[in-house]
Design a protein around this motif. Structure first.
Motif, PDB file in Angstrom:
ATOM      1  N   TRP A 169     -11.442  11.285  12.278  1.00 42.87           N
ATOM      2  CA  TRP A 169     -11.706  10.719  13.595  1.00 42.87           C
ATOM      3  C   TRP A 169     -12.319  11.759  14.508  1.00 42.87           C
ATOM      4  N   TRP A 170     -13.152  11.287  15.431  1.00 43.87           N
ATOM      5  CA  TRP A 170     -13.770  12.149  16.438  1.00 43.87           C
ATOM      6  C   TRP A 170     -13.642  11.483  17.794  1.00 43.87           C
ATOM      7  N   VAL A 171     -13.614  12.300  18.829  1.00 39.03           N
ATOM      8  CA  VAL A 171     -13.656  11.791  20.196  1.00 39.03           C
ATOM      9  C   VAL A 171     -14.883  12.363  20.888  1.00 39.03           C
ATOM     10  N   ALA A 172     -15.374  11.595  21.849  1.00 38.28           N
ATOM     11  CA  ALA A 172     -16.448  12.047  22.730  1.00 38.28           C
ATOM     12  C   ALA A 172     -15.817  12.355  24.065  1.00 38.28           C
ATOM     13  N   GLU A 173     -16.068  13.561  24.550  1.00 37.19           N
ATOM     14  CA  GLU A 173     -15.520  13.971  25.842  1.00 37.19           C
ATOM     15  C   GLU A 173     -16.648  14.201  26.836  1.00 37.19           C
ATOM     16  N   LEU A 174     -16.423  13.746  28.042  1.00 37.77           N
ATOM     17  CA  LEU A 174     -17.310  14.027  29.161  1.00 37.77           C
ATOM     18  C   LEU A 174     -16.439  14.607  30.262  1.00 37.77           C
ATOM     19  N   ASP A 175     -16.736  15.804  30.670  1.00 36.90           N
ATOM     20  CA  ASP A 175     -15.969  16.480  31.726  1.00 36.90           C
ATOM     21  C   ASP A 175     -14.469  16.430  31.464  1.00 36.90           C
ATOM     22  N   GLY A 176     -14.080  16.644  30.197  1.00 35.36           N
ATOM     23  CA  GLY A 176     -12.681  16.705  29.830  1.00 35.36           C
ATOM     24  C   GLY A 176     -11.996  15.359  29.642  1.00 35.36           C
ATOM     25  N   THR A 177     -12.722  14.273  29.780  1.00 33.64           N
ATOM     26  CA  THR A 177     -12.159  12.939  29.612  1.00 33.64           C
ATOM     27  C   THR A 177     -12.646  12.335  28.305  1.00 33.64           C
ATOM     28  N   ILE A 178     -11.747  11.780  27.532  1.00 31.85           N
ATOM     29  CA  ILE A 178     -12.139  11.088  26.309  1.00 31.85           C
ATOM     30  C   ILE A 178     -12.800   9.775  26.711  1.00 31.85           C
ATOM     31  N   ALA A 179     -14.092   9.670  26.379  1.00 29.51           N
ATOM     32  CA  ALA A 179     -14.886   8.508  26.757  1.00 29.51           C
ATOM     33  C   ALA A 179     -15.071   7.534  25.598  1.00 29.51           C
ATOM     34  N   GLY A 180     -14.741   7.963  24.384  1.00 28.94           N
ATOM     35  CA  GLY A 180     -14.886   7.104  23.225  1.00 28.94           C
ATOM     36  C   GLY A 180     -14.399   7.810  21.984  1.00 28.94           C
ATOM     37  N   PHE A 181     -14.375   7.067  20.873  1.00 29.88           N
ATOM     38  CA  PHE A 181     -13.926   7.643  19.617  1.00 29.88           C
ATOM     39  C   PHE A 181     -14.530   6.867  18.460  1.00 29.88           C
ATOM     40  N   ALA A 182     -14.537   7.489  17.297  1.00 28.11           N
ATOM     41  CA  ALA A 182     -15.020   6.851  16.071  1.00 28.11           C
ATOM     42  C   ALA A 182     -14.268   7.441  14.895  1.00 28.11           C
ATOM     43  N   GLY A 183     -14.174   6.637  13.825  1.00 24.38           N
ATOM     44  CA  GLY A 183     -13.507   7.109  12.617  1.00 24.38           C
ATOM     45  C   GLY A 183     -14.124   6.492  11.382  1.00 24.38           C
ATOM     46  N   ILE A 184     -14.000   7.212  10.282  1.00 26.09           N
ATOM     47  CA  ILE A 184     -14.512   6.746   8.992  1.00 26.09           C
ATOM     48  C   ILE A 184     -13.413   6.833   7.947  1.00 26.09           C
ATOM     49  N   CYS A 185     -13.643   6.122   6.838  1.00 25.75           N
ATOM     50  CA  CYS A 185     -12.696   6.133   5.727  1.00 25.75           C
ATOM     51  C   CYS A 185     -13.417   5.607   4.490  1.00 25.75           C
TER      52      CYS A 185
END
Length: 156
Positions: free
Chosen positions: A54-70
């Motif tokens: 899993w990964w998160v996208a951060e903008l100015d220290g805020t998690i703005a989204g996420f994605a994961g694979i399997c």
């Protein structure tokens, strides 16, 4: 604002659960029952984050989204990767966060699999346009009595 992508941590579970619920409810309102933010949802995300990629996208220290694979779960095929989930907090829709997350997920999928699959709602043209804009193509398969359709992407 620049988007920073980093691996997700179990400690991110409360924020990821919140992003998931908010994006689900706004994006699928009227199409699916509403999602609820509660301790059980946070615990589920903590379990998933502990074992997945899993990964998160951060903008100015805020998690703005996420994605994961399997590995693909439907069909079960160890040679087929799956985009498990991608979600962006609604205030960050159409800002490039989703595209940044998708590129990260696609790089990881391409490194491990010759092909990948994702499942989405059949009646979600907004999501379908996003997937198609990032290279995915409908493959003609459906499940859940036709309510979900699959997209594929070949890396080789």
């Amino acid at each position: 604002m620049s988007t920073a992508i980093r691996p997700a941590l179990v400690a991110d579970a409360p924020r990821i659960a919140r992003v998931y619920v908010d994006s689900w409810n706004l994006g699928f309102g009227g199409l699916m029952p509403p999602a609820v933010f509660d301790d059980a949802r946070v615990a589920r995300w903590a379990r998933d984050l502990a074992v997945g990629r899993w990964w998160v996208a951060e903008l100015d220290g805020t998690i703005a989204g996420f994605a994961g694979i399997c590995p693909s779960r439907d069909p079960v095929d160890p040679r087929l990767g799956e985009l498990d989930t991608i979600a962006v907090d609604p205030p960050y829709w159409r800002t490039g966060v989703g595209t940044s997350l998708m590129h990260t997920a696609l790089e990881a999928l391409a490194a491990d699999y010759p092909e990948a699959i994702l499942w989405t709602l059949a009646n979600d043209p907004q999501g379908q346009r996003f997937y198609e804009s990032t290279g995915w193509h409908p493959d003609g398969h459906s499940r859940a009595d036709g309510h979900q359709i699959s997209y594929r992407l070949s890396f080789r």
